[in-house]
Design an enzyme around this catalytic site. Sequence first.
Site, PDB file in Angstrom:
ATOM      1  N   ILE A 104      -3.361  -3.729  -3.363  1.00  0.00           N
ATOM      2  CA  ILE A 104      -3.500  -3.797  -1.909  1.00  0.00           C
ATOM      3  C   ILE A 104      -2.322  -3.087  -1.255  1.00  0.00           C
ATOM      4  CG2 ILE A 104      -2.427  -6.093  -1.863  1.00  0.00           C
ATOM      5  CD1 ILE A 104      -4.253  -6.759   0.570  1.00  0.00           C
ATOM      6  N   CYS A 105      -2.576  -2.460  -0.111  1.00  0.00           N
ATOM      7  CA  CYS A 105      -1.551  -1.825   0.702  1.00  0.00           C
ATOM      8  C   CYS A 105      -0.815  -0.756  -0.110  1.00  0.00           C
ATOM      9  CB  CYS A 105      -0.621  -2.888   1.266  1.00  0.00           C
ATOM     10  SG  CYS A 105       0.543  -2.283   2.526  1.00  0.00           S
ATOM     11  N   GLY A 106       0.506  -0.800  -0.146  1.00  0.00           N
ATOM     12  CA  GLY A 106       1.289   0.218  -0.823  1.00  0.00           C
ATOM     13  C   GLY A 106       0.994   0.358  -2.295  1.00  0.00           C
ATOM     14  N   THR A 108      -1.782   0.603  -3.619  1.00  0.00           N
ATOM     15  CA  THR A 108      -2.827   1.606  -3.819  1.00  0.00           C
ATOM     16  C   THR A 108      -2.204   2.992  -3.951  1.00  0.00           C
ATOM     17  OG1 THR A 108      -3.216   1.941  -1.433  1.00  0.00           O
ATOM     18  CG2 THR A 108      -4.519   0.240  -2.537  1.00  0.00           C
ATOM     19  N   ALA A 155      -7.574  -2.522  -1.334  1.00  0.00           N
ATOM     20  CA  ALA A 155      -7.697  -3.019   0.042  1.00  0.00           C
ATOM     21  C   ALA A 155      -6.484  -2.571   0.835  1.00  0.00           C
ATOM     22  CB  ALA A 155      -7.818  -4.539   0.065  1.00  0.00           C
TER      23      ALA A 155
END
Length: 201
Positions: A104-106, A108, A155
């Site tokens: 999720i977030c960074g 990814t 996400a």
Amino acid sequence: MNETRGTVHIAVYDTLADWEPGHAIAELARRGFTVRAVGSGPAPVTTVGGLRILPELTLDELRPADSELLILPGADGWLTGDELAPFARAARDFLAAGVPVAAICGATVGLAKEGLLDDRDHTGAAAEVLALSGYAGAAHYREADAVTDRDVITAGPTDQVAFGREILARLGALEPDVLDAWFRLYEHSDASAYPIVAAAG
């Protein structure tokens, strides 16, 4: 619920975004999964909210065969250098072993740098952010709250409930009707969904 359903590993590192994995790990623990924290080393880490977490094992000790899923939360380190790259390499090992990974977030961006999103549908904070990684998967970016493709869940930073939904679905932690109610309850404050979630224990 007392049934033991396997172990889920969550990567922990300094500036971990506290809110991002919260829904997922809380519900997994309630549903009989063991959640274990994995650090790059044995020293405590400090989340962005100031909480200190003591890893239960290190990356060197982590084995895909011992896990049902690896969760990679966001943190500043994913965007400011390569200090968290070993966690992305661990994700590669998990996928090679057929064990799913959720980022999720960074995190990814870390998967993108590792080439793990080049041929998978995925999402993240924004297409522009992932493009900074120089990866080859821009055509597979999807504008969605969360995406699952071939054992990789992704996400963005504001979609922690959808992130949890995809994780719970992938692990079969909730029956589909309960999972739908769970998402409606926590994402949309749909009070009509509460009795269904409560009845599931």
